[in-house]
Scaffold this active site. Structure first.
Site, PDB file in Angstrom:
ATOM      1  N   GLY A  16      22.007  27.302  28.671  1.00 41.18           N
ATOM      2  CA  GLY A  16      23.131  28.047  28.115  1.00 41.18           C
ATOM      3  C   GLY A  16      24.396  27.975  28.937  1.00 41.18           C
ATOM      4  O   GLY A  16      25.369  28.676  28.655  1.00 41.18           O
ATOM      5  N   PRO A  55      19.369  23.409  31.819  1.00 43.34           N
ATOM      6  CA  PRO A  55      20.698  23.095  31.285  1.00 43.34           C
ATOM      7  C   PRO A  55      20.671  21.849  30.398  1.00 43.34           C
ATOM      8  O   PRO A  55      20.049  20.847  30.760  1.00 43.34           O
ATOM      9  CB  PRO A  55      21.525  22.836  32.549  1.00 43.34           C
ATOM     10  N   TYR A  92      29.889  26.497  13.894  1.00 40.66           N
ATOM     11  CA  TYR A  92      30.205  27.610  14.801  1.00 40.66           C
ATOM     12  C   TYR A  92      31.697  27.871  14.937  1.00 40.66           C
ATOM     13  O   TYR A  92      32.096  28.707  15.755  1.00 40.66           O
ATOM     14  CB  TYR A  92      29.700  27.309  16.229  1.00 40.66           C
ATOM     15  N   CYS A 117      32.749  14.879   2.179  1.00 39.99           N
ATOM     16  CA  CYS A 117      33.163  15.548   0.948  1.00 39.99           C
ATOM     17  C   CYS A 117      32.963  17.051   1.071  1.00 39.99           C
ATOM     18  O   CYS A 117      32.093  17.633   0.406  1.00 39.99           O
ATOM     19  CB  CYS A 117      32.389  14.984  -0.226  1.00 39.99           C
TER      20      CYS A 117
HETATM   21  C1  LIG Z   1      14.913  27.281  25.272  1.00 31.48           C
HETATM   22  C2  LIG Z   1      16.173  26.552  25.543  1.00 31.48           C
HETATM   23  N1  LIG Z   1      16.388  26.060  26.762  1.00 31.48           N
HETATM   24  C3  LIG Z   1      17.507  25.379  27.053  1.00 31.48           C
HETATM   25  C4  LIG Z   1      18.484  25.176  26.094  1.00 31.48           C
HETATM   26  C5  LIG Z   1      19.695  24.403  26.480  1.00 31.48           C
HETATM   27  O1  LIG Z   1      20.835  25.156  26.331  1.00 31.48           O
HETATM   28  P1  LIG Z   1      22.236  24.567  26.814  1.00 31.48           P
HETATM   29  O2  LIG Z   1      22.334  23.199  26.281  1.00 31.48           O
HETATM   30  O3  LIG Z   1      23.226  25.484  26.214  1.00 31.48           O
HETATM   31  O4  LIG Z   1      22.211  24.584  28.297  1.00 31.48           O
HETATM   32  C6  LIG Z   1      18.311  25.695  24.812  1.00 31.48           C
HETATM   33  C7  LIG Z   1      19.334  25.504  23.782  1.00 31.48           C
HETATM   34  O5  LIG Z   1      19.274  25.905  22.682  1.00 31.48           O
HETATM   35  C8  LIG Z   1      17.116  26.390  24.520  1.00 31.48           C
HETATM   36  O6  LIG Z   1      16.894  26.886  23.303  1.00 31.48           O
END
Ligand SMILES: Cc1ncc(COP(=O)(O)O)c(C=O)c1O
Length: 448
Positions: free
Chosen positions: A262, A305, A348, A375
């Site tokens: 995240g 990540p 989003y 389209c």
């Molecule tokens: C369980 C889990 N781990 C890691 C990630 C990776 O998130 P990000 O790409 O935002 O770091 C996600 C993304 O949806 C996820 O659902």
């Protein structure tokens, strides 16, 4: 009419890195071109066609290394859902990362590419029996249990003498992330077992009852595009609290704590991003403090990540197909890709930046909507982009921060075909993934 909003741009900028959302290697090239990994984007577009995703190998590797440096005692797993291909798997493996996959497809591709299965963790809120069987057959390192049915399903596949390491995904009740659709740290969504109300505690008790399942730790994933460390600190608090309850109730201390991914990145100049070094220091400190308070051994930290490794590492290059100025003063610049290769703006409302590459413009700038070729009126890639007022069909536009959740979420809408992906490094470009053609779609048809 095109609305002029700034004086004419000067000639070439000095050859300094562009910074912001661009790969660190991005700098102005000759004749208005932009170099990424030492390769001109216009040159790459000529060679491979457009839309083209240009993936900077050096940027992927540098970002992976930065995680290892910031978190030397943690497991850093690249979240393959952001973008996966065999080269990507090679690079993150080389740099010492593990891999988080969430389907048999991602798992199979990674293992086929030679990624060590022991360094893979399997996610998914609806893993099929076949996926679980494949994960066992390939001997993936860890499986994250996300729902009650999975406990018995997985236990049935496992012989007690070869236990499967698992984590239990819990929902700590923390809202974070750029859009409601990606906020997974709170109740009312499909992932994980909420801590509040006792679902997590019940699932953990059931897992501990299964001799074939080795409960290694807890997992949570709060959401996406988080730019502040505070939500992660609150997650540490909640998860350490649960670890202490597990110790008190079952007499076991779990050795791993996975905070998911995240980590937010810049999509436009001036955007905030998560500071990985700050994240590492504050999360590690908080974990040590909370564990000391509760008398727990400090568990090994795991992070996942995806976006922060892949996102800034790619640039999407589109060719302008049409420019339309409407009587009500709007301008639409239509390019040869759109929501089929980048659904994020439509899904989003995600903002992006974009710029002309491949020629210099002496014209002023104008506000335009850069729209896709699909389209659907909602197929807008960049609303209110500031671009040269003399944009015309044939021009090339480059969009940074295109490496995550674009191609991996790409669709076959309008049978346009997914773009090609080229890797760049040290002034050389090579094709990683060829463009999808209508023949690819036709080949899947087996009846009429
Ligand atoms: C369980 C889990 N781990 C890691 C990630 C990776 O998130 P990000 O790409 O935002 O770091 C996600 C993304 O949806 C996820 O659902």
């Amino acid at each position: 009419m095109t609305q002029l909003i700034a004086p004419p741009a000067a000639t070439d900028a000095p050859a300094e890195p562009l910074g912001g959302p661009w790969p660190a290697s991005a700098r102005p090239g000759r004749g208005g071109d932009l170099l990424v990994g030492g390769v001109g984007l216009a040159e790459a577009a000529e060679r491979f066609g457009t839309p083209l995703y240009v993936l900077d190998e050096g940027e992927v590797r540098a970002r992976a290394r930065a995680y290892r440096r910031a978190l030397p005692h943690a497991d850093v797993l690249y979240a393959a859902k952001a973008f996966l291909c065999s080269a990507m798997a090679d690079w993150v493996a080389d740099e010492g990362l593990g891999l988080d996959v969430c389907s048999a497809g991602e798992l199979w591709l990674a293992v086929s590419a030679g990624f060590p299965a022991q360094r893979i963790l399997l996610h998914g809120n609806a893993k099929s029996p076949e996926e679980l069987r494949l994960a066992r057959r390939l001997r993936v390192g860890r499986i994250v249990i996300d729902g009650p049915a999975e406990i018995a399903r997985l236990a049935a596949l496992v012989a007690a003498d070869t236990p499967q390491k698992v984590l239990v995904r819990v929902v700590p009740g923390i809202a974070a992330g750029h859009h409601a659709a990606v906020q997974t740290g709170v109740g009312g969504q499909k992932f994980g077992f909420p801590i509040e109300g006792g679902d997590a505690a019940d699932a953990i008790a059931r897992v501990l009852d299964q001799p074939g399942l080795e409960l290694a730790g807890l997992h949570c994933h709060l959401g996406s595009q988080i730019t502040q460390v505070e939500p992660y600190l609150r997650a540490v608090d909640a998860l350490v609290g649960l670890l202490a309850q597990i110790r008190d109730r079952h007499g076991v201390e779990l050795p791993e704590l996975d905070l998911g991914g995240g980590h937010g990145i810049k999509y436009r100049p001036g955007d905030e991003e998560l500071d990985i070094a700050e994240f590492a220091v504050r999360v590690t400190d908080r974990l040590a403090v909370r564990c000391a308070e509760t008398g727990l051994e400090v568990p090994r930290l795991v992070v996942e990540p995806g976006r922060a490794v892949a996102g800034p590492s790619a640039v999407a290059v589109y060719r302008v197909l049409s420019v339309k100025h409407t009587a009500d003063g709007r301008s639409f610049v239509a390019v040869d890709g759109g929501m089929s290769d980048n659904p994020r703006p439509a899904l989003y409302g995600s903002p992006y930046s974009i710029r002309l590459v491949g020629r210099r413009s002496e014209a002023g700038t104008a506000r335009v909507d850069v729209v896709g070729r699909h389209c659907e009126a909602g197929d807008v890639l960049v609303r209110d982009a500031v671009l040269p007022a003399d944009l015309r069909p044939g021009d090339l536009l480059a969009m940074p921060a295109a490496g995550a959740y674009q191609l991996s979420m790409a669709s076959g809408y309008n049978l346009v075909g997914r773009p090609a992906v080229a890797a760049v490094r040290d002034g050389r470009a090579r094709l990683l993934i060829r463009r999808e053609t209508v023949e690819d779609f036709r080949l899947r048809e087996v009846g009429r």
